[in-house]
Design an enzyme around this catalytic site. Structure first.
Site, PDB file in Angstrom:
ATOM      1  N   LYS A  52       0.841  -1.204   0.000  1.00 25.60           N
ATOM      2  CA  LYS A  52       0.000   0.000   0.000  1.00 25.60           C
ATOM      3  C   LYS A  52       0.876   1.253   0.000  1.00 25.60           C
ATOM      4  O   LYS A  52       0.611   2.194  -0.746  1.00 25.60           O
ATOM      5  CB  LYS A  52      -0.940  -0.021   1.219  1.00 25.60           C
ATOM      6  N   GLN A  96      -4.347  -1.641   9.706  1.00 28.92           N
ATOM      7  CA  GLN A  96      -4.254  -2.981   9.116  1.00 28.92           C
ATOM      8  C   GLN A  96      -4.780  -4.026  10.096  1.00 28.92           C
ATOM      9  O   GLN A  96      -4.415  -4.030  11.270  1.00 28.92           O
ATOM     10  CB  GLN A  96      -2.800  -3.277   8.715  1.00 28.92           C
ATOM     11  N   ASP A 119     -10.972   2.495   4.178  1.00 29.82           N
ATOM     12  CA  ASP A 119     -11.265   1.055   4.146  1.00 29.82           C
ATOM     13  C   ASP A 119     -12.774   0.788   4.063  1.00 29.82           C
ATOM     14  O   ASP A 119     -13.188  -0.342   3.779  1.00 29.82           O
ATOM     15  CB  ASP A 119     -10.745   0.383   5.424  1.00 29.82           C
TER      16      ASP A 119
HETATM   17  N1  GUN Z   1      -6.814  -7.088   6.470  1.00 29.46           N
HETATM   18  C1  GUN Z   1      -7.281  -7.855   5.461  1.00 29.46           C
HETATM   19  N2  GUN Z   1      -7.888  -7.093   4.532  1.00 29.46           N
HETATM   20  C2  GUN Z   1      -7.814  -5.817   4.958  1.00 29.46           C
HETATM   21  C3  GUN Z   1      -8.256  -4.576   4.414  1.00 29.46           C
HETATM   22  O1  GUN Z   1      -8.885  -4.477   3.360  1.00 29.46           O
HETATM   23  N3  GUN Z   1      -7.963  -3.480   5.167  1.00 29.46           N
HETATM   24  C4  GUN Z   1      -7.304  -3.549   6.349  1.00 29.46           C
HETATM   25  N4  GUN Z   1      -7.089  -2.416   7.015  1.00 29.46           N
HETATM   26  N5  GUN Z   1      -6.889  -4.689   6.876  1.00 29.46           N
HETATM   27  C5  GUN Z   1      -7.134  -5.806   6.169  1.00 29.46           C
END
Ligand code: GUN
Length: 291
Positions: A52, A96, A119
């Site tokens: 990211k 995350q 998100d």
């Molecule tokens: N863990 C697994 N998928 C995601 C996601 O789309 N966003 C975040 N923040 N954590 C994750």
């Protein structure tokens, strides 16, 4: 059978976003800024957050990675989130997941400013999604919608089976596919661990979206000829032939299922890269909302 190339679509999306950022800067507008919070040292999370941050750099966004030990208390983490909420330069925030067990995911998500929740996990954004109002859509389901749109896959009136009902993928996926949109307008069945006759459902499906994280659980006998199969699984399985010691496995038995499909996403290179593409789209949107 055609492969749905999420990697290529993600690269295209990022190139388009880079042009938009360059244009914003030329117009004297603010550079989008994404903050990512990473707690602990989970291998998968390290990889995802790393991609990211790298994507932000490629596109020309500012990014801030905030790392904390797995021993951080919930109160300390909530205080860090408040600092990000109060920082006017930061447009988007992701925390995350997963988080250590002593921290409540619900409280963390609810403490995020909905206007920075790129998100799309905050109840305000989930509620707005259900009602079809402008909002941040969660990255993985929205990435899948972008793949279906790009490849002009007909979803209207089709039977769609989603396997897995997580807050992050399965549940929002079922909502997006059933909305009065294109792609969308499918007749959706949401299957989960208590579903009685999973094969009975999947055999009727024109579109199968599997998001359980159980490798090879979607087998050829469960798929009808010509189906579209979307594989959200990215499970690390030990593999001594790899330098890393593992490989990524999807939910779908690709070797035996793919010959039956009209379209299928590979793992890796399918849904995963487009997840990041849609997070990047949301981040630009978060900045543009403040123009
Ligand atoms: N863990 C697994 N998928 C995601 C996601 O789309 N966003 C975040 N923040 N954590 C994750």
């Amino acid at each position: 059978m055609q492969l749905l190339d999420g990697k290529a679509l993600s690269d295209l999306t990022k190139a388009q976003l880079k042009e938009k950022v360059d244009q914003r800067i030329a117009e004297g507008k603010k550079r989008p800024h994404l903050a990512a919070i990473l707690v602990g040292n989970d291998g998968g999370s390290e990889t995802y957050v790393g991609s990211k941050i790298r994507s932000c750099e490629e596109i020309g966004y500012k990014s801030t990675l905030l790392r904390f030990e797995a021993t951080i208390t919930e109160a300390e983490l909530l205080a860090e989130i408040k600092k990000v909420n109060d920082n006017d330069d930061i447009d988007g925030l992701i925390v995350q997941l997963p988080l250590p067990k002593h921290i409540s995911v619900e409280r963390v998500i609810e403490s995020t400013d909905p206007e920075k929740d790129v998100d799309g996990f905050h109840p305000v954004n989930v509620g707005r999604m259900v009602q079809g109002l402008p909002c941040f859509l969660p990255a993985t389901p929205n990435g899948i919608m972008k793949i279906l749109e790009h490849y002009k896959i007909d979803t209207i009136g089709k039977e769609c089976v989603v396997i897995g009902r997580s807050d992050i993928v399965g549940t929002p996926m079922s909502i997006l596919m059933s909305r009065n949109t294109n792609p969308g307008n499918a007749t959706v069945t949401l299957c989960h661990s208590k579903t009685k006759d999973l094969r009975g459902h999947t055999l009727k499906a024109d579109i199968i979206i599997s998001a359980t994280g159980i490798p090879n659980s979607v087998t050829a006998d469960m798929v009808k000829d010509g189906a579209v199969v979307i594989d959200v699984g990215t499970t690390r399985v030990p593999d001594t032939s790899k330098k890393s010691g593992f490989r990524l496995s999807g939910d779908v038995d690709f070797v035996n299922v793919s010959p039956k499909c009209s379209y299928i996403t590979p793992v890796p290179g399918g849904v995963g890269p487009m997840t990041i593409g849609s997070l990047m789209l949301n981040t630009l949107q978060a900045a543009a909302n403040k123009d």
